[in-house]
Design a protein around this motif. Structure first.
Motif, PDB file in Angstrom:
ATOM      1  N   UNK A   1       0.909  -1.332   0.065  1.00  0.00           N
ATOM      2  CA  UNK A   1      -0.163  -0.025  -0.014  1.00  0.00           C
ATOM      3  C   UNK A   1       0.998   1.278  -0.050  1.00  0.00           C
ATOM      4  N   UNK A   2       2.168   1.164   0.404  1.00  0.00           N
ATOM      5  CA  UNK A   2       2.987   2.434   0.646  1.00  0.00           C
ATOM      6  C   UNK A   2       4.687   1.858   0.134  1.00  0.00           C
ATOM      7  N   UNK A   3       5.157   2.680  -0.633  1.00  0.00           N
ATOM      8  CA  UNK A   3       6.757   2.308  -0.937  1.00  0.00           C
ATOM      9  C   UNK A   3       7.115   3.763  -1.038  1.00  0.00           C
ATOM     10  N   UNK A   4       8.604   3.710  -0.433  1.00  0.00           N
ATOM     11  CA  UNK A   4       9.498   5.089  -0.502  1.00  0.00           C
ATOM     12  C   UNK A   4      10.598   4.712  -0.182  1.00  0.00           C
ATOM     13  N   UNK A   5      11.525   5.540  -0.873  1.00  0.00           N
ATOM     14  CA  UNK A   5      13.021   5.411  -0.603  1.00  0.00           C
ATOM     15  C   UNK A   5      13.615   6.785  -0.173  1.00  0.00           C
ATOM     16  N   UNK A   6      12.853   7.521   0.329  1.00  0.00           N
ATOM     17  CA  UNK A   6      13.192   8.698   1.022  1.00  0.00           C
ATOM     18  C   UNK A   6      12.379   9.049   2.278  1.00  0.00           C
ATOM     19  N   UNK A   7      13.298   8.878   3.508  1.00  0.00           N
ATOM     20  CA  UNK A   7      12.604   8.868   4.861  1.00  0.00           C
ATOM     21  C   UNK A   7      11.768  10.002   5.191  1.00  0.00           C
ATOM     22  N   UNK A   8      11.748  11.171   4.431  1.00  0.00           N
ATOM     23  CA  UNK A   8      10.862  12.265   4.822  1.00  0.00           C
ATOM     24  C   UNK A   8       9.657  12.042   3.767  1.00  0.00           C
ATOM     25  N   UNK A   9       9.322  10.971   2.930  1.00  0.00           N
ATOM     26  CA  UNK A   9       8.308  11.092   2.234  1.00  0.00           C
ATOM     27  C   UNK A   9       7.476   9.896   3.185  1.00  0.00           C
ATOM     28  N   UNK A  10       6.297  10.446   3.456  1.00  0.00           N
ATOM     29  CA  UNK A  10       5.506   9.740   4.551  1.00  0.00           C
ATOM     30  C   UNK A  10       4.036   9.251   4.206  1.00  0.00           C
ATOM     31  N   UNK A  11       3.786   8.096   4.548  1.00  0.00           N
ATOM     32  CA  UNK A  11       2.455   7.795   4.375  1.00  0.00           C
ATOM     33  C   UNK A  11       1.206   8.265   5.179  1.00  0.00           C
ATOM     34  N   UNK A  12       0.314   8.811   4.444  1.00  0.00           N
ATOM     35  CA  UNK A  12      -0.907   9.374   4.947  1.00  0.00           C
ATOM     36  C   UNK A  12      -2.100   8.580   5.130  1.00  0.00           C
ATOM     37  N   UNK A  13      -1.924   6.969   5.051  1.00  0.00           N
ATOM     38  CA  UNK A  13      -3.065   6.258   5.191  1.00  0.00           C
ATOM     39  C   UNK A  13      -3.799   6.260   4.116  1.00  0.00           C
ATOM     40  N   UNK A  14      -3.614   6.489   2.974  1.00  0.00           N
ATOM     41  CA  UNK A  14      -4.514   6.510   1.737  1.00  0.00           C
ATOM     42  C   UNK A  14      -3.861   5.745   0.658  1.00  0.00           C
ATOM     43  N   UNK A  15      -4.477   5.085  -0.342  1.00  0.00           N
ATOM     44  CA  UNK A  15      -3.802   4.440  -1.530  1.00  0.00           C
ATOM     45  C   UNK A  15      -4.815   4.784  -2.739  1.00  0.00           C
TER      46      UNK A  15
END
Length: 994
Positions: free
Chosen positions: A945-959
């Motif tokens: 549901x979420x994938x990032x390679x930047x620690x400051x890019x955050x998941x907001x609970x949405x897809x």
């Protein structure tokens, strides 16, 4: 089938099995198992395969047919349907869909959700099906749906298809039983034989049943059937390779049945049963069906294709196709009779894919050369039969048909292509084709008569692939040079025959063709194109070709106002060593104008084609025109301080008439320098410009004159017609003084700006000043002042002019007396890390004052590194640097550094994405030193549901903008620690709270 269902994730990844497409019987809709309501199906295993994504009422693209089996049945009495699927392995998850396929293509069930009657994709394991107390007709994926659905209502007369899919992919089977419902799916119709039909040749009988029967109940040896007076050797069910049941069977007999009426009956076969239906009801042994074998009339032979002359094959066009395997390859099925004996040695058919042919080609031992009527008759060949067609019908022996070989006429004599002059070959063109093998290569088939004896010593020709030719070339021992009429006569050659054409046609002896060798006129004298003045050569242009080997220097004379000597004769010869142009070159250019003539000398023998000659005494005239001398015209514009002068002429001057030492010219004027050289071009060409090289540049203003004189080469200047320009001709010009743009400047320095004054001396009558500062116009005065930044790079340029001479002077003007305080440091750091500060200040600096914001100060140019304490929260520190000198110039620069409260990397165990700016996002905390970071979040079904390679890019609970449901989510984090270089992999769960 893909289903939305809750599973236990051990490695945080879902593996999706990729299997091959299903092809086994029962695993496709077209080959479904037929169902009898009283039967329990035991499927011990389910082979691995996949029929792809199914478009069902639960959704499109989310469900697949995995390791499926299909079952088909008909509703005979309306009511409810109950059935149960019991997995052999209780942990297996079986799914199913029931389709209504009445008057529909079963192979399209996966594309038509409207065909679905009921379906169950429940994620629960164990038994699944329909019962009276079941819940819902449409149960989709996930453990929240029950595995037991409610019974659907079936419609009488409708056909249904049940799909069973093994989502667990275990290959373990199941038992399927139909019970509990009120609908009747057992066929009440008793099985029997409905009809029988014999093949036209009486070797096979097709038996049709009144309903679908089991393929495996049919004995392959045909022992389930009997026919009085016939032996049955095999039986094959129709469509049994692609299905479990059949509606008819093909019975094969040991020998054809004679025409008449027969009865076929059903008996218990060697397999212990008669034919049974899908409910295992057998056709009674009293069942029979009558059929008729019709009589088979004879076929007729057909026609004979009209043969070519002298045929070596005969083509029989049959009235009806015959079997290729009944044609005797040695041709013994056929005989040919007629005016001459004909032997048939072979016969071949043009067979189609079924082994039949409508054409038979007969090979003959020799071509038929005698004309007349011939007969082809049918025999019983060495293979024991005549020709046999479909249904065993024959062409009877003695049947026949006729063909005719027509008589042939004599060949026509050819015509002669008009020969060239002095021909060494004669070409004959025949209207009919001649057999190459009948032509004597030594030419003895031909003789030529006429005013002069002609010897034919060969005959050449180019044959086509069939060995025929229409054109024959006769080779002659010598060329025919005497004009007159000649005849080509044909007779028997040394090969013992005259010429022979197609179909054995002969060219009559003493056939004749005539040709003419004409009398030829002399070659016309050539002409000379208009000439230039002082020509050194002329070109004679002839309308007819001249043999290059006949051209000689002594063939030509030239007459005119002055003597002209021819020193060379040249030609450009073609591949035949001939030319249309002869170039006569002279010992010197003709400088005297007037009319001249080229005369063919008495001893000349100029020849061309056919030995034609140019008559002696023929002349061609040309004119040398009178051209005036070329005056000196002008000079190119005189620049400042010229070191050379350029003379311009309207017409060309001969390069070799210019004295290289410049003695053709004299320069006069105040302080005039000597002319030391003159150049225009090299070699024997011409030029319209002469450059006079001066001993020194002219630097004084004044008027100067160039005077033409007879040079050291004994002449003045000559134009291309050798006309001299008279001595004493003059040209005058004016010059001005030179100038210099060099200038001086003085500067007064300050802390931020410097003031500079620039000055030019104004010497040599300078009337114009153009100052530029850094490429932009600054002033037009002799002197000006400008303010510059204390730290600046500048470029100063001055251009001066006195109307003729111009000069430009450019110099750089650079200042570096401004004090600039500057330093660099990291924008962020962890507590207790060593932080380095780099001094980037510039200018005349004498003092430095550092304040690091942590209570420490320094006056060093390069300060020691600083360490910031742990505070437990993020904090900003202000760092400043002041740089100065004894002149009172100084500057202060400040920067801020963020020190993290902690650099321990962790993922929260819960977050609340409700928009209150408190714990609204899920991300790795304090991942400042995490290199090559990879952060993934999965839902409870294992979907990313979420994938990032930047620690400051955050998941907001949405897809894709859609809020996800509250619950537990699995995360996976990997990174390389920047300081220790350790590769870290972490896994855990977090709770999304709403």
């Amino acid at each position: 089938m893909r289903k939305l269902k809750l599973t236990i994730i051990s490695c945080f990844l879902l593996l999706e099995t990729m299997a091959q497409l299903c092809t086994n019987l029962g695993q496709t809709p077209a080959s479904a198992f037929p169902v009898c309501g009283t039967t329990t199906f035991s499927q011990l295993n389910v082979p691995s395969c996949n029929n792809g994504v199914m478009n069902v009422r639960c959704g499109n693209g989310e469900y697949e047919a995995i390791n499926p089996y299909y079952y088909k049945f008909t509703c005979y009495t309306a009511g409810t349907l109950g059935f149960m699927i019991r997995p052999i392995r209780t942990l297996d998850d079986y799914d199913w869909v029931l389709y209504n396929v009445t008057n529909r293509d079963p192979s399209q069930v996966g594309n038509n959700p409207t065909w679905v009657v009921t379906e169950n994709w429940s994620g629960r394991t164990g038994n699944t099906g329909t019962v009276g107390t079941g819940t819902g007709l449409i149960n989709c994926g996930g453990s929240s749906y029950p595995p037991i659905g409610s019974m659907p209502t079936l419609v009488a007369g409708n056909e249904y298809l049940l799909l069973i899919s093994n989502f667990s992919n275990s290959q373990q089977g199941y038992d399927l039983s139909f019970t509990g419902g009120t609908a009747v799916i057992t066929d009440p119709l008793a099985p029997t034989v409905s009809s029988a039909v014999a093949s036209c040749d009486g070797t096979q009988v097709t038996v049709r049943f009144n309903k679908a029967m089991k393929c495996n109940s049919l004995a392959a040896d045909g022992s389930d059937f009997f026919i009085s007076g016939a032996t049955i050797i095999s039986a094959t069910g129709f469509n049994c390779t692609n299905s479990f049941d059949m509606d008819s069977a093909l019975i094969t007999l040991a020998a054809p049945l004679n025409p008449g009426t027969f009865t076929i009956g059903v008996v218990t076969g060697n397999d212990g049963n008669s034919i049974t239906d899908n409910c295992d009801s057998q056709i009674p042994t009293t069942a029979t069906a009558a059929f008729t074998v019709n009589a088979r009339p004879n076929m007729t032979m057909g026609t004979i294709a009209p043969p070519a002359c002298i045929p070596s094959t005969i083509t029989v066009q049959l009235a009806e196709p015959v079997r290729c395997n009944t044609i005797a390859a040695n041709g013994s099925d056929f005989t040919i009779t007629g005016p001459s004996a004909v032997v048939v040695t072979g016969a071949t058919g043009t067979c189609d894919a079924s082994g039949f042919t409508s054409v038979v080609t007969l090979q003959l031992s020799a071509a038929i050369t005698v004309s007349g009527n011939y007969t082809v008759a049918i025999n019983s060949g060495t293979d024991g039969n005549t020709l046999i067609g479909n249904c065993g019908r024959i062409i009877p022996a003695g049947d026949n048909n006729n063909f005719t070989i027509a008589p042939q006429t004599a060949l026509n004599m050819g015509t002669v292509t008009q020969p060239a002059c002095l021909p060494t070959t004669i070409t004959l063109n025949f209207p009919d084709r001649i057999l190459c093998s009948s032509i004597a290569a030594n030419g003895s088939d031909f003789t030529i008569t006429g005013p002069a004896p002609v010897v034919v010593n060969g005959a050449t020709f180019t044959c086509n692939t069939a060995g025929y030719v229409n054109t024959i070339t006769l080779q002659l021992a010598n060329a025919i040079s005497l004009p007159g009429n000649y005849s080509v006569v044909v007779s028997n050659g040394s090969d013992g025959n005259v010429l022979i054409g197609e179909c054995g046609r002969l060219l009559p002896d003493l056939s004749t063709a005539t040709f003419n060798i004409p009398v030829l006129p002399p070659i016309p004298m050539g002409t000379i194109s208009s000439t230039v003045c002082a020509p050194s050569s002329v070109v004679l242009n002839f309308t007819e070709k001249i043999n290059c080997s006949s051209v000689d220097l002594q063939d030509f004379l030239i007459t005119g106002p002055t003597a002209v000597s021819i020193t060379n004769v040249s030609t450009q010869c073609d591949a035949n060593n001939q030319t249309n142009a002869i170039t006569l070159s002279f010992n010197a250019p003709i400088a005297v104008n007037g009319s001249y003539a080229v005369v063919i000398a008495p001893a000349a023998v100029l020849t061309g084609d056919c030995n034609k000659v140019v008559p002696v005494g023929e002349t061609a005239t040309f004119v040398v025109p009178d051209i005036p001398f070329t005056p000196m015209d002008s000079l190119t514009p005189i620049g400042c301080s010229p070191g050379e002068l350029r003379l311009i002429f309207k017409e060309g001057i001969l390069c070799n008439s210019i004295a290289a030492d410049g003695s053709d010219f004299v320069l006069t004027g105040t302080g005039a320098p000597a002319i030391t050289a003159a150049r225009g071009c090299t070699g024997n060409g011409t030029t319209t410009e002469i450059v006079l090289q001066l001993a020194a540049p002219i630097v004084n203003a004044g008027t100067y004159t160039i005077t033409l004189a007879t040079g050291s080469d004994g002449n003045t200047l000559l134009n291309n017609c050798y006309r001299p320009t008279p001595a004493g001709a003059t040209l005058s010009f004016n010059t001005s003084d030179t100038v210099s743009a060099e200038f001086t400047y003085t500067s007064v320095l300050g802390c931020d700006n410097n003031v500079t004054t620039f000055t030019h001396d104004g010497n040599r009558a300078v009337t114009s000043w153009r100052w530029q500062v850094n490429g932009a116009a600054a002033s037009n005065a002799i002197s000006f002042a400008r303010s510059f930044a204390a730290n600046s790079q500048n470029n100063i340029s001055l251009t001066v002019s006195n109307a003729l001479c111009t000069d430009t002077y450019t110099t750089p003007l650079n200042f570096n007396n401004k004090v600039t305080a500057d330093f660099s440091m990291p924008a962020e750091a962890c507590p207790e890390d060593t932080v380095h500060f780099t001094n980037n200040s510039s200018g005349p600096i004498e003092t430095w004052q550092w304040n690091f914001g942590n209570g420490n100060n320094s006056s060093e140019e390069t300060p020691l590194p600083q360490v910031y304490d742990i505070t437990g929260r993020d904090r900003l520190y202000t760092v400043s640097l002041t740089a100065g000198n004894s002149n009172g110039c100084s500057m202060t620069t400040t920067r801020q550094i963020k020190i993290f409260g902690s650099c321990f990397i962790a993922v929260p165990n819960a977050f609340t994405p409700n928009g209150d700016n408190i714990n609204d996002h899920l991300y790795p905390l304090n991942a400042f030193k995490a290199d090559n970071l990879d952060f993934k979040v999965f839902n409870r079904w294992g979907q990313l549901v979420f994938h990032s390679t930047n620690w400051l890019q955050k998941w907001d609970g949405r897809v894709k903008g859609i809020e996800q449901s509250a619950g537990i989510y699995v995360w996976q984090l990997s990174y390389t620690h920047r300081d220790t270089k350790e590769h870290v992999v972490q896994k855990g769960t977090t709770t999304l709270i709403k």
